[in-house]
Design a protein around this motif. Structure first.
Motif, short mmCIF file in Angstrom:
data_model
loop_
_atom_site.label_atom_id
_atom_site.label_comp_id
_atom_site.label_asym_id
_atom_site.label_seq_id
_atom_site.Cartn_x
_atom_site.Cartn_y
_atom_site.Cartn_z
N ASP A 37 0.82 -1.21 0.00
CA ASP A 37 0.00 0.00 0.00
C ASP A 37 0.85 1.26 0.00
OD1 ASP A 37 -2.48 -1.18 -0.17
OD2 ASP A 37 -3.06 -0.79 1.91
N GLU A 38 1.96 1.25 0.76
CA GLU A 38 2.80 2.44 0.85
C GLU A 38 3.41 2.78 -0.51
OE1 GLU A 38 5.58 -0.98 1.39
OE2 GLU A 38 3.55 -0.53 2.05
N MET A 39 3.73 1.77 -1.30
CA MET A 39 4.29 2.02 -2.63
C MET A 39 3.21 2.55 -3.59
SD MET A 39 7.45 1.51 -2.59
CE MET A 39 8.63 0.80 -1.49
N ILE A 40 2.00 2.03 -3.45
CA ILE A 40 0.90 2.52 -4.29
C ILE A 40 0.61 3.98 -3.96
CG2 ILE A 40 -1.57 2.27 -4.76
CD1 ILE A 40 -1.12 -0.81 -4.38
N ILE A 41 0.60 4.32 -2.69
CA ILE A 41 0.37 5.71 -2.27
C ILE A 41 1.48 6.61 -2.82
CG2 ILE A 41 0.34 7.27 -0.28
CD1 ILE A 41 -1.10 4.92 1.23
N ALA A 42 2.72 6.16 -2.72
CA ALA A 42 3.85 6.94 -3.24
C ALA A 42 3.70 7.14 -4.75
CB ALA A 42 5.17 6.25 -2.93
N TYR A 43 3.32 6.09 -5.46
CA TYR A 43 3.15 6.18 -6.91
C TYR A 43 2.02 7.14 -7.27
CZ TYR A 43 2.15 4.93 -11.73
OH TYR A 43 1.93 4.98 -13.07
N LYS A 44 0.88 7.01 -6.61
CA LYS A 44 -0.27 7.89 -6.89
C LYS A 44 0.06 9.34 -6.57
CE LYS A 44 -3.94 4.48 -6.58
NZ LYS A 44 -5.13 4.01 -5.89
N THR A 45 0.81 9.57 -5.51
CA THR A 45 1.22 10.93 -5.15
C THR A 45 2.13 11.50 -6.24
OG1 THR A 45 1.02 10.42 -2.80
CG2 THR A 45 2.33 12.37 -3.39
N ALA A 46 3.06 10.69 -6.72
CA ALA A 46 3.95 11.13 -7.79
C ALA A 46 3.14 11.46 -9.05
CB ALA A 46 4.99 10.06 -8.08
N GLN A 47 2.19 10.61 -9.40
CA GLN A 47 1.35 10.84 -10.58
C GLN A 47 0.56 12.14 -10.44
OE1 GLN A 47 2.69 9.03 -12.76
NE2 GLN A 47 1.03 7.73 -13.46
N LYS A 48 0.01 12.34 -9.26
CA LYS A 48 -0.81 13.54 -8.99
C LYS A 48 0.00 14.82 -9.20
CE LYS A 48 -3.33 15.74 -5.20
NZ LYS A 48 -3.70 15.62 -3.79
N HIS A 49 1.28 14.76 -8.84
CA HIS A 49 2.14 15.93 -8.96
C HIS A 49 3.01 15.90 -10.22
CE1 HIS A 49 1.00 17.46 -5.03
NE2 HIS A 49 1.06 16.22 -4.60
N HIS A 50 2.69 14.98 -11.13
CA HIS A 50 3.41 14.85 -12.41
C HIS A 50 4.91 14.65 -12.20
CE1 HIS A 50 -0.35 16.02 -14.26
NE2 HIS A 50 -0.36 17.08 -13.48
N LEU A 51 5.26 13.76 -11.28
CA LEU A 51 6.64 13.45 -10.97
C LEU A 51 7.02 12.09 -11.55
CD1 LEU A 51 6.57 14.55 -7.23
CD2 LEU A 51 7.45 15.85 -9.17
N LYS A 52 8.28 11.94 -11.89
CA LYS A 52 8.77 10.67 -12.41
C LYS A 52 8.94 9.68 -11.27
CE LYS A 52 11.23 12.91 -16.13
NZ LYS A 52 12.52 13.35 -16.60
N VAL A 53 8.79 8.40 -11.60
CA VAL A 53 8.94 7.33 -10.61
C VAL A 53 10.02 6.39 -11.10
CG1 VAL A 53 7.80 5.34 -9.54
CG2 VAL A 53 6.52 7.46 -9.89
N ALA A 54 10.91 6.01 -10.19
CA ALA A 54 11.95 5.03 -10.50
C ALA A 54 11.90 3.94 -9.44
CB ALA A 54 13.32 5.70 -10.50
N LEU A 55 11.87 2.71 -9.87
CA LEU A 55 11.89 1.59 -8.94
C LEU A 55 13.35 1.20 -8.73
CD1 LEU A 55 8.93 -0.39 -10.51
CD2 LEU A 55 8.86 1.23 -8.62
N ILE A 56 13.83 1.39 -7.49
CA ILE A 56 15.27 1.23 -7.24
C ILE A 56 15.63 -0.09 -6.58
CG2 ILE A 56 15.70 3.71 -7.16
CD1 ILE A 56 15.84 3.41 -4.05
N ASP A 57 14.65 -0.86 -6.15
CA ASP A 57 14.94 -2.11 -5.46
C ASP A 57 15.25 -3.21 -6.47
OD1 ASP A 57 15.27 -3.99 -3.43
OD2 ASP A 57 13.29 -3.67 -2.56
N GLN A 58 15.82 -4.27 -5.98
CA GLN A 58 16.14 -5.44 -6.79
C GLN A 58 14.85 -6.22 -7.10
OE1 GLN A 58 19.75 -8.23 -6.31
NE2 GLN A 58 18.32 -8.89 -4.76
#
Length: 174
Positions: A37-58
């Motif tokens: 859920d925390e990752m989905i919230i982070a992604y939706k927040t980034a989308q809302k603010h038109h920010l790029k998302v990078a998945l950095i984990d393995q």
């Protein structure tokens, strides 16, 4: 993770993923949140603010494959003993509120206990991933030096990644 993934990640990795998924689901029920859920919230927040998302984990399959290869018999025994103690003897229980991020002191204690009792588990799930995430974050910071970057990572990774990023030339390969 599907049954067909056993060939790629190994039987230990597959079983670990099943147990981990079950535990995450049960803990999620207690705090009213689903795993991720925390990752989905982070992604939706980034989308809302038109920010790029990078998945950095393995990739989880690589982590599970590494776990399958590294998990030692002594640590399996320790895990069995700890489960028995926890279920039947109710010993050595560390209590904390699951709905909040534990404080740094508690996180440090839990990381220390895992590192001491399950060194290969610590190596694969914490140390190796800290290095990968720090390296990926470092590359992003170099690629976008003028940008603010928000990284969402598990609380157990924060301090290790900060230490690596303090001295990237000495700690980051690649």
């Amino acid at each position: 993770i599907r049954l067909s993934d056993i060939r790629k990640i190994g039987i230990k990795g597959y079983l670990f993923s099943l147990v981990g998924a079950y535990i995450e689901k049960e803990l999620g029920k207690k705090v009213g949140a689903k795993p991720g859920d925390e990752m989905i919230i982070a992604y939706k927040t980034a989308q809302k603010h038109h920010l790029k998302v990078a998945l950095i984990d393995q990739d989880i399959r690589i982590t599970l494959q590494r776990f399958s290869k590294e998990f030692k018999w002594k640590e399996k025994w320790n895990l069995f003993v700890d489960i028995i103690k926890g279920v039947f003897l109710k010993k050595e229980v560390i209590k904390f509120d699951l709905s909040k991020v534990p404080d740094k002191k508690l996180i440090d204690l839990m990381i220390y206990k895992v590192k001491k009792r399950y060194p290969s588990l610590y190596k694969v799930l914490v140390e190796e991933r800290n290095n990968i995430m720090a390296r990926n974050l470092h590359h992003l910071m170099r690629q976008f030096p003028e940008e603010k970057i928000v990284a969402v990572v598990g609380a157990g990774h924060e301090q290790g990644m900060i230490e690596i990023l303090k001295h990237p030339d000495a700690n980051i390969i690649g």
